[in-house]
Motif scaffolding. Sequence first.
Motif, mmCIF file in Angstrom:
data_model
loop_
_atom_site.group_PDB
_atom_site.id
_atom_site.type_symbol
_atom_site.label_atom_id
_atom_site.label_comp_id
_atom_site.label_asym_id
_atom_site.label_seq_id
_atom_site.Cartn_x
_atom_site.Cartn_y
_atom_site.Cartn_z
ATOM 1 N N THR A 309 0.836 -1.202 0.000
ATOM 2 C CA THR A 309 0.000 0.000 0.000
ATOM 3 C C THR A 309 0.870 1.250 0.000
ATOM 4 O O THR A 309 0.598 2.215 -0.725
ATOM 5 C CB THR A 309 -0.931 0.007 1.229
ATOM 6 N N THR A 383 -10.233 3.887 2.057
ATOM 7 C CA THR A 383 -9.979 2.801 3.002
ATOM 8 C C THR A 383 -9.528 1.563 2.245
ATOM 9 O O THR A 383 -9.866 1.370 1.084
ATOM 10 C CB THR A 383 -11.200 2.515 3.933
ATOM 11 N N GLU A 386 -9.262 -4.462 4.527
ATOM 12 C CA GLU A 386 -10.246 -5.424 5.018
ATOM 13 C C GLU A 386 -11.622 -4.792 4.812
ATOM 14 O O GLU A 386 -11.720 -3.590 4.550
ATOM 15 C CB GLU A 386 -10.000 -5.736 6.493
ATOM 16 N N PRO A 387 -12.670 -5.598 4.919
ATOM 17 C CA PRO A 387 -13.994 -5.009 4.735
ATOM 18 C C PRO A 387 -14.248 -3.942 5.803
ATOM 19 O O PRO A 387 -13.814 -4.087 6.944
ATOM 20 C CB PRO A 387 -14.938 -6.199 4.933
ATOM 21 N N ASP A 409 -13.752 2.802 -1.042
ATOM 22 C CA ASP A 409 -13.363 1.551 -0.395
ATOM 23 C C ASP A 409 -12.667 0.758 -1.490
ATOM 24 O O ASP A 409 -13.297 0.305 -2.439
ATOM 25 C CB ASP A 409 -14.622 0.838 0.123
ATOM 26 N N TRP A 412 -7.772 -4.430 -3.237
ATOM 27 C CA TRP A 412 -6.651 -4.894 -4.053
ATOM 28 C C TRP A 412 -5.728 -5.719 -3.200
ATOM 29 O O TRP A 412 -6.038 -5.981 -2.031
ATOM 30 C CB TRP A 412 -5.940 -3.722 -4.734
ATOM 31 N N GLU A 415 -0.463 -8.746 -4.964
ATOM 32 C CA GLU A 415 -0.339 -9.311 -6.312
ATOM 33 C C GLU A 415 -0.964 -8.445 -7.394
ATOM 34 O O GLU A 415 -0.609 -8.565 -8.561
ATOM 35 C CB GLU A 415 -1.017 -10.692 -6.379
ATOM 36 N N VAL A 435 -17.474 -2.485 -1.916
ATOM 37 C CA VAL A 435 -16.359 -1.771 -2.548
ATOM 38 C C VAL A 435 -16.789 -1.097 -3.844
ATOM 39 O O VAL A 435 -16.126 -0.184 -4.317
ATOM 40 C CB VAL A 435 -15.141 -2.689 -2.833
ATOM 41 N N ARG A 514 -10.838 -13.672 3.511
ATOM 42 C CA ARG A 514 -10.018 -14.688 2.853
ATOM 43 C C ARG A 514 -10.651 -16.061 2.953
ATOM 44 O O ARG A 514 -11.227 -16.423 3.974
ATOM 45 C CB ARG A 514 -8.640 -14.768 3.520
ATOM 46 N N ARG A 525 -1.066 -8.858 6.363
ATOM 47 C CA ARG A 525 -1.296 -10.202 5.908
ATOM 48 C C ARG A 525 -0.303 -11.159 6.547
ATOM 49 O O ARG A 525 0.894 -10.951 6.484
ATOM 50 C CB ARG A 525 -1.090 -10.171 4.401
HETATM 51 C C1 WT7 Z 1 -5.980 -8.808 1.123
HETATM 52 C C2 WT7 Z 1 -4.723 -8.372 0.428
HETATM 53 C C3 WT7 Z 1 -3.141 -3.878 -1.028
HETATM 54 C C4 WT7 Z 1 -4.132 -3.684 -0.037
HETATM 55 C C5 WT7 Z 1 -3.559 -3.886 1.326
HETATM 56 C C6 WT7 Z 1 -3.324 -5.298 1.706
HETATM 57 C C7 WT7 Z 1 -7.909 -7.788 1.942
HETATM 58 C C8 WT7 Z 1 -7.749 -5.511 0.860
HETATM 59 C C9 WT7 Z 1 -9.797 -4.793 1.003
HETATM 60 C C10 WT7 Z 1 -11.053 -4.125 0.984
HETATM 61 C C11 WT7 Z 1 -11.998 -6.044 1.934
HETATM 62 C C12 WT7 Z 1 -9.740 -6.106 1.530
HETATM 63 C C13 WT7 Z 1 -8.288 -8.946 1.051
HETATM 64 C C14 WT7 Z 1 -7.092 -9.123 0.152
HETATM 65 N N1 WT7 Z 1 -8.437 -6.520 1.440
HETATM 66 N N2 WT7 Z 1 -8.546 -4.476 0.610
HETATM 67 N N3 WT7 Z 1 -11.189 -2.876 0.521
HETATM 68 N N4 WT7 Z 1 -12.134 -4.795 1.467
HETATM 69 N N5 WT7 Z 1 -10.847 -6.726 2.005
HETATM 70 O O1 WT7 Z 1 -2.653 -6.040 0.708
HETATM 71 O O2 WT7 Z 1 -1.465 -7.602 2.227
HETATM 72 O O3 WT7 Z 1 -1.767 -8.184 -0.193
HETATM 73 O O4 WT7 Z 1 -3.722 -8.193 1.400
HETATM 74 O O5 WT7 Z 1 -6.476 -7.756 1.934
HETATM 75 O O6 WT7 Z 1 -8.479 -10.090 1.829
HETATM 76 O O7 WT7 Z 1 -6.956 -10.416 -0.382
HETATM 77 P P1 WT7 Z 1 -2.314 -7.539 1.021
#
Ligand code: WT7
Length: 644
Positions: A309, A383, A386-387, A409, A412, A415, A435, A514, A525
């Motif tokens: 991010t 934001t 996460e949700p 919201d 991404w 990846e 979103v 997830r 993560r």
């Molecule tokens: C996982 C990716 C690059 C964003 C930061 C984390 C969750 C991300 C949302 C959202 C619900 C979300 C998913 C995704 N996630 N944005 N707006 N609403 N869930 O990047 O560490 O690669 O994690 O974050 O589960 O798979 P990351």
Amino acid sequence: MVHGSRKETPRERRWKTPPPPFVSGANVTTADRNALRDAGWPTCWSGAAELLDWCRPFDAVLDTDGTTRWFPGGRLNASYNCIDRHVEGGRGDEAAIIWEGKLGETRAYTYRQLEDEVNAFAAALRDLGVGEDDVVTLYMPMVPELPIAMLACARIGAPHSVVFAGFSADALATRLTGANSEYLVTCDGYYRRGTALHLKSMADNACLSVEQDVEQIVVNRLDDGRSTGDHHSYADLVSDHDGAEIDPVERDSDDLLFLIYTSGTTGEPTLVGHTTGGYLAHVAWTSYAVFDLGPDDTHWCSADVGWITGHSYAVYGPLALGAATVLYEGTPDHPEKNRLWEVIERNEVDVFYTAPTSIRAFMKWGSEYPEQHDLSSLRLLGTVGEPIDETAWRWYREHVGGGECPIVDTWWQTETGGVVLSTLPGADRMRPGAVGRELPGIDAAVVNEVGEEVAPGESGRLVLTRPWPGMARSLCDGSGWGARRTSTVRNQWQYDTGDNAVRDVDGYLHLLGRADDVLNVSGRRLSTAEIESAIVGVEGVAEAAVVGGTDTMKGSKVHAFVSPESNVAGDEALRTRVRSAVESAIGSIAAPDSVTFTPSLPKTRSGKVVRRYLKAIANGETLGDTSALRNPEVVGELESLLDE
Ligand code: WT7
């Protein structure tokens, strides 16, 4: 939430329209969005690439002959795009990086100052022998030298690999080895909640345990003279190379810009590579369209630069557009819980981007903190991670966004490189808790186990069904850096995101979390397998399984079920050893919130640990039928243990 005397109708409560002044000034209007949708994905993404300056124009938008390559034939340099072209365009005296230090100090770099320091450091790296495609590891806290080092690497075509400063020495060693990196830029230390942490000694420990020789460069942040060991001083290198000019190296669009580790489903961290052209076009365009950024904006993405991010929306995206980016070193509640709002007010931040876990904390602290400050400079909030639940969404809009700011919201992943699902703030209505749709140029679907799209209202796996420019390079050809998670279902290319989702009748996507063994703790993560492998390394531990428990503040909490060897007691001493093993293998962010000892783990007849049951136990839910287990009695024992 209700403004004026009229009550909101139920429909208005569900949908929020962006305020007219925002809509009329937005980078992407409804008409633009419709035109992009009609024109199709090649037009969307060639438009994205046109936000950049190319040394050689690309021959095509996408080449899928064999491997997937974005903007083939095109050549460019990311550092040139993020710095030089703005200086050449007469914006050298505008702010590029605004740094707010832990101890209340501030430092601002104009684009010209950024250019000077990036050139000097790029020259120094070259002198140390860093060549094109050599990986430089950056293990640094939130200091301006971190984005400067990233851009210096980009200038000479050396991919960087940023390792979050909260990771342990062991975690750093794994990452140095995995990327075969012989150069490490680190810091003597940094402050966390007013206490000094010594990063250099962690870096030294990591370097001792890797096979290759690692050349270290140290930024002095604490400057307490405690940094020993062989190293170069960043400050000396930069002053020795003062005035140096390094021509930005022309890179193929497909050449690596950086590597970044993330948690996959295995016990090893997953290495993901991002390309120069595709990634930069993706983050520039999403910064423009989703965050509505332009050269006059001050953008604050509160994520640590150590995560994707921060790479995309604290460094590359805003700087590619010539905006100012705020970098904040501290924690949000130190010295006081109004710190973030003070930073927004002082710097007249236009766009603020943070995670639901932080918003829930702000809510808990109370609205009196944002209310002490003039936040009227804010015009858009974002934001990610996460949700976000409706209550947090409404609180954010009301108390930070003055009841007016649109909220994006953004969904991404590491990846995907950049945002792929979100509303466009000037074009789309918002729906708290959803979103939105795919961005123009992106195709997604919610599918069942055999890859068929499910009906609206039904949940399934979120897949992306067409490549996008910010995609990790490992998804392009299935080789190279990182694991491949794409498949072809009925001749349809699919990338499995690992998330479950539901599409509503209006086409908006709601994320459900997830579906794999990846935990989302405070928006970070973590892989259950990685934590388990640290725990089973503890003497006296026979087996371990880690699951996510729901936590209203952190999203998930780490719950470890540990089965000690026979004759070993599951006592406080073992619990402490389990926790500290995880801290030293990964970092304190992964340390289990709870450790439950059990004589054995629930298993199928074929010996596979059934995490579903452990998850239910951790969350106090009912288990259903346990007769398929080899050892159903253990479940009853575990439940009674947790009741105690
Ligand atoms: C996982 C990716 C690059 C964003 C930061 C984390 C969750 C991300 C949302 C959202 C619900 C979300 C998913 C995704 N996630 N944005 N707006 N609403 N869930 O990047 O560490 O690669 O994690 O974050 O589960 O798979 P990351």
